[in-house]
Motif scaffolding. Structure first.
Motif, short mmCIF file in Angstrom:
data_model
loop_
_atom_site.label_atom_id
_atom_site.label_comp_id
_atom_site.label_asym_id
_atom_site.label_seq_id
_atom_site.Cartn_x
_atom_site.Cartn_y
_atom_site.Cartn_z
N LEU A 1 4.16 -3.52 -67.84
CA LEU A 1 3.43 -4.26 -66.80
C LEU A 1 2.75 -5.44 -67.47
O LEU A 1 2.12 -5.29 -68.52
CB LEU A 1 2.39 -3.36 -66.13
N ARG A 2 2.92 -6.60 -66.89
CA ARG A 2 2.22 -7.79 -67.38
C ARG A 2 1.36 -8.35 -66.25
O ARG A 2 1.87 -8.64 -65.17
CB ARG A 2 3.22 -8.84 -67.85
N ILE A 3 0.08 -8.48 -66.50
CA ILE A 3 -0.84 -8.97 -65.47
C ILE A 3 -1.73 -10.06 -66.07
O ILE A 3 -1.95 -10.10 -67.29
CB ILE A 3 -1.71 -7.83 -64.90
N HIS A 4 -2.23 -10.93 -65.20
CA HIS A 4 -3.13 -11.99 -65.63
C HIS A 4 -4.52 -11.41 -65.86
O HIS A 4 -5.07 -10.71 -64.99
CB HIS A 4 -3.20 -13.09 -64.59
N VAL A 5 -5.12 -11.75 -66.98
CA VAL A 5 -6.48 -11.29 -67.26
C VAL A 5 -7.46 -11.85 -66.24
O VAL A 5 -8.43 -11.20 -65.85
CB VAL A 5 -6.89 -11.68 -68.69
N ASP B 1 -9.50 -15.93 -69.66
CA ASP B 1 -8.76 -16.15 -68.42
C ASP B 1 -7.37 -16.72 -68.65
O ASP B 1 -6.53 -16.70 -67.74
CB ASP B 1 -9.55 -17.09 -67.50
N ASP B 2 -7.12 -17.26 -69.83
CA ASP B 2 -5.80 -17.84 -70.13
C ASP B 2 -4.85 -16.83 -70.73
O ASP B 2 -3.75 -17.18 -71.16
CB ASP B 2 -5.96 -19.03 -71.09
N ASN B 3 -5.25 -15.57 -70.78
CA ASN B 3 -4.42 -14.53 -71.38
C ASN B 3 -3.75 -13.67 -70.30
O ASN B 3 -4.17 -13.65 -69.15
CB ASN B 3 -5.25 -13.61 -72.27
N ASP B 4 -2.68 -13.00 -70.72
CA ASP B 4 -2.06 -11.93 -69.94
C ASP B 4 -2.15 -10.64 -70.74
O ASP B 4 -2.17 -10.67 -71.98
CB ASP B 4 -0.59 -12.23 -69.64
N LEU B 5 -2.17 -9.54 -70.04
CA LEU B 5 -2.07 -8.24 -70.68
C LEU B 5 -0.67 -7.69 -70.47
O LEU B 5 -0.17 -7.67 -69.35
CB LEU B 5 -3.08 -7.25 -70.09
N VAL B 6 -0.03 -7.27 -71.56
CA VAL B 6 1.26 -6.58 -71.47
C VAL B 6 0.99 -5.12 -71.83
O VAL B 6 0.56 -4.81 -72.94
CB VAL B 6 2.31 -7.20 -72.40
N ILE B 7 1.23 -4.24 -70.86
CA ILE B 7 0.93 -2.82 -71.02
C ILE B 7 2.24 -2.04 -70.99
O ILE B 7 3.10 -2.29 -70.13
CB ILE B 7 -0.01 -2.32 -69.91
N ASP C 1 -13.98 -12.31 -73.69
CA ASP C 1 -14.57 -11.07 -73.24
C ASP C 1 -13.95 -9.90 -73.98
O ASP C 1 -12.88 -10.02 -74.61
CB ASP C 1 -14.35 -10.87 -71.73
N VAL C 2 -14.64 -8.75 -73.89
CA VAL C 2 -14.12 -7.51 -74.46
C VAL C 2 -13.38 -6.76 -73.35
O VAL C 2 -13.95 -6.45 -72.31
CB VAL C 2 -15.24 -6.64 -75.03
N MET C 3 -12.10 -6.48 -73.57
CA MET C 3 -11.27 -5.77 -72.60
C MET C 3 -11.01 -4.37 -73.15
O MET C 3 -10.54 -4.20 -74.27
CB MET C 3 -9.94 -6.49 -72.41
N VAL C 4 -11.34 -3.34 -72.34
CA VAL C 4 -11.06 -1.96 -72.73
C VAL C 4 -10.21 -1.30 -71.67
O VAL C 4 -10.34 -1.61 -70.48
CB VAL C 4 -12.37 -1.16 -72.95
N LEU C 5 -9.33 -0.40 -72.08
CA LEU C 5 -8.45 0.32 -71.16
C LEU C 5 -8.44 1.79 -71.52
O LEU C 5 -8.48 2.15 -72.71
CB LEU C 5 -7.02 -0.23 -71.20
N SER C 6 -8.34 2.63 -70.49
CA SER C 6 -8.28 4.07 -70.68
C SER C 6 -6.84 4.55 -70.51
O SER C 6 -5.98 3.84 -69.98
CB SER C 6 -9.19 4.78 -69.70
N GLU C 7 -6.59 5.79 -70.92
CA GLU C 7 -5.23 6.29 -70.94
C GLU C 7 -4.64 6.49 -69.55
O GLU C 7 -3.42 6.52 -69.39
CB GLU C 7 -5.18 7.60 -71.73
N ARG C 8 -5.46 6.61 -68.51
CA ARG C 8 -4.96 6.80 -67.15
C ARG C 8 -4.87 5.49 -66.36
O ARG C 8 -4.75 5.52 -65.14
CB ARG C 8 -5.83 7.81 -66.41
#
Length: 693
Positions: free
Chosen positions: A606-610, A592-598, A530-537
């Motif tokens: 912050l590390r969360i499960h996709v 679904d097998d990825n994590d996001l490290v922000i 999938d395409v994951m997008v994040l905003s600055e807030r």
């Protein structure tokens, strides 16, 4: 070693088809006048096969036991190392407490040879101390081999066979030129002797002609006319002394002439017969060997494997972090524990004032890493060469590791284990994207051998900078996203392949001067990501690249969520940008097998499960990924990593870490109509001007 080198030359003369390995039986390794031991053979082999390499040589040392105490006795040191300076440096290390276990050091060298006695403390381990001495002092030194020679007036790097071949060719030229010179001299002397012999056989007539002549020139002309002689012969006859008229002297002339005839025949045979010439070269080399050759002094330790750094590092997963001011470190991926969506994160790095973690990338220890800077330069490292640091450590300045200019900084890198695989580097591409929407595609092969000072990876315009680099197999689809929440999707083959020294072509048209591309992802053929997008807030969402729709006939069709266009258009909306969400900061390819490290600008991670993030439509606002309300902070960098199913998940509830929020603040998922920003993207991209240089 002189004797070994001459033996190899003779072997080459006997068999010009001999290979480097065959010659190495005669010259096993370099030989240093001060002895020592060559430690490991790979460097020697590489130097002999390629003309470039590194030879490691160690001092020759033994461990002796005296009065229940172990001592290290050094009898030979590497070539070029000053004995007195070596002893003084070891003593300084001991005084500075950088080297433990040494009680005293004495120089007991005499006319019989070198002997340095290193007395150890009673509780010291001699082997450990000796290894530290090799590592910390010049008791172990390395010598670089660079066999550059002038061949036909041009510098060339030569391997062992080429070196010997060029030397033998030189000796052949010397012998031929010398022989030709000696032959000319012998023929000239024989010619003179022929005239003298003719004169001696007709001495009375010669004397009569000379006496009758008015001057020397007249005598020479008369002799030339009477006996058919040449000018050199008549000159020799006129200048002949009376003692040469004796019978003994005439016999000497005939003996000398006969000896010259034999010498001329020998010299002519050398010039005409290649085998005779080679045998002469061999005999002269053997004469030098027998007169000046000596035994090898430097031993070779074949069993000591050359240092291979990969053997000392497990191929563990790492997180590479680079700060805004250019500090880099690698950290075990396991240090970044997962949290639930909506958490505030954990402290990620202690950085300097006004510094923050700007880039974060996943890698493994044995990966090759190509670093790309915002000015378009490329540098090469291995992950294990990057200093390791805890999650909250500062790291090390990249300028101290790479030859990066002070006003440049790393923007992207590529991890690969296959830089030495010719097929791999020829079938894979590097795709570059800049903040101004320029895109470029070049074969990985062009970047497979970066130099220590780096190479130009892409030509960057003055008002632009490199943003992202991705590796593809040639069949991917490229997505670019800008700060205003738009994204464009086009096939990789719409970007033609270019050379390393080029600028690129237009990939996306921006909305204005304050707009810029925030990221690029390359989606391989057949991907389910999938395409994951994040905003600055702190808002983000997942959106499928394509969706399946069943029509009235019951047939399932794949419909693109992100419309495929040509490059150069403005794209379609990928996120509903509002004052609450802030502008777009990142786009990632996830599953679904990825994590996001922000990581945000204050250093919070912050590390969360996709899998915990819901899939939503393309033009929706998304959900809150990280709570930034309390800290009034913004996201600095986002990284996608693989999940670890065995990792302990730290359960941190959003309500415990943040003030009470309305339901719609925690999850903003209402769908809004998709807005197609550029219906004429295909036509527009066809008319876009290429910016390739």
């Amino acid at each position: 070693n002189l004797a070994e080198s001459i033996n190899a030359c003779m072997a080459y003369i006997d068999n010009p088809e001999i290979d480097v390995e065959g010659l190495m039986k005669y010259i096993p390794a370099p030989d240093f006048p001060t002895g020592g031991t060559i430690y490991g053979y790979n460097g020697v082999k590489e130097a002999y096969e390629t003309g470039r390499g590194r030879v490691v040589i160690r001092s020759k040392a033994e461990i002796e036991v005296e009065d229940n105490h172990e001592n290290i006795i050094v009898t030979e040191i590497p070539y070029g190392v000053n004995k007195a300076e070596l002893i003084a440096y070891i003593a300084q290390l001991v005084n500075d407490k950088k080297l433990d276990g040494i009680a005293d050091i004495n120089d007991e060298s005499n006319y019989k040879g070198m002997r340095i006695v290193i007395k150890l403390k009673s509780d010291a381990n001699a082997s450990v101390v000796l290894n530290k001495l090799y590592k910390m002092t010049q008791m172990q030194a390395s010598f670089s081999v660079n066999n550059v020679a002038l061949v036909n007036g041009r510098p060339k790097t030569l391997n062992l066979k080429e070196l010997i071949g060029e030397f033998v060719k030189h000796r052949h030229e010397v012998v031929i030129r010398r022989t030709q010179f000696e032959l000319n001299k012998a023929q000239e002397r024989a010619h003179i002797l022929e005239g003298l012999i003719i004169a001696s056989q007709n001495i009375d007539e010669v004397i009569k002609i000379i006496r009758a002549a008015s001057d020397t020139q007249g005598a020479r002309e008369a002799l030339k006319e009477r006996f058919g002689l040449t000018d050199p012969q008549t000159a020799a006859i006129v200048e002949m002394r009376l003692r040469q008229l004796t019978g003994l002297e005439q016999d000497k002339l005939r003996n000398e002439y006969e000896a010259l005839e034999k010498e001329i025949a020998r010299l002519e045979l050398i010039l005409s017969d290649e085998h005779t010439c080679r045998e002469l070269i061999k005999s002269e080399l053997m004469e030098v060997r027998d007169k000046y050759g000596d035994a090898r002094r430097t031993d070779i330790d074949y069993t000591a494997g050359d240092f291979n750094a990969e053997d000392f590092y497990a191929d563990d997963d790492m997180i590479i972090t680079i700060s805004h001011l250019g500090y880099i470190k690698r950290t075990q991926l396991s240090e970044f524990r997962a949290q639930n969506r909506g958490g505030v994160g954990a402290k990620g790095s202690d950085t300097r004032n006004e510094d923050f973690i700007e880039h974060i990338y996943p890698a493994s220890m044995h990966n090759y890493m190509l670093f790309f800077t915002q000015k378009g330069r490329c540098y090469w490292l291995k992950v294990y060469e990057i200093p390791e640091g805890a999650k909250n450590s500062k790291g090390r300045a990249i300028q101290n590791m790479l030859n990066i200019e002070s006003d440049d900084s790393v923007k992207a890198f590529i991890c690969t284990k296959s830089l030495g695989d010719a097929d791999f580097v020829r079938t894979h591409n590097l795709v570059f994207a800049t903040k101004k929407g320029v895109i470029k595609k070049t074969r990985l092969e062009a970047y497979s051998r970066p130099r220590a000072r780096g190479v130009n990876a892409i030509i960057i315009r003055e008002d632009d900078e490199l943003l992202s680099v991705e590796m593809t197999d040639g069949n991917s689809e490229i997505l670019l996203a800008n700060r205003n929440g738009r994204a464009i999707r086009f096939p990789e083959n719409k970007v033609r392949e270019m050379g390393r020294m080029s600028t690129g072509v237009r990939g996306m048209t921006l909305d204005g001067d304050d707009d810029e591309v925030v990221g690029m992802i390359c989606m391989p053929e057949g991907t389910t990501n999938d395409v994951m997008v994040l905003s600055e807030r702190g808002y983000g969402k997942r959106t499928p690249l394509d969706t399946e729709i069943t029509n009235a006939d019951g047939v399932t069709e794949k419909v693109p969520v992100y419309r495929v266009t040509n490059r150069g258009g403005k794209g379609v909306r990928t996120m509903n940008i509002t004052e609450k969400t802030g502008r777009l900061v990142a786009i990632e390819s996830v599953n679904d097998d990825n994590d996001l490290v922000i990581i945000n600008k204050s250093g919070i991670t912050l590390r969360i499960h996709v899998a915990d993030i819901r899939v939503q439509g393309r033009a929706t606002q998304g959900v809150r990924i990280i709570n930034l309300e309390k800290r009034n902070d913004t996201i600095a960098s986002v990284c996608c990593v693989d999940s670890d199913p065995e990792e302990e998940v730290e359960q941190v509830e959003a309500q415990e870490l943040a003030p009470e929020l309305p339901e719609d603040e925690l999850l903003e998922v209402e769908e809004i109509d998709e807005e197609v920003i550029d219906d004429d993207a295909d036509a527009e991209s066809e008319a876009a001007d290429d910016t390739e240089e």
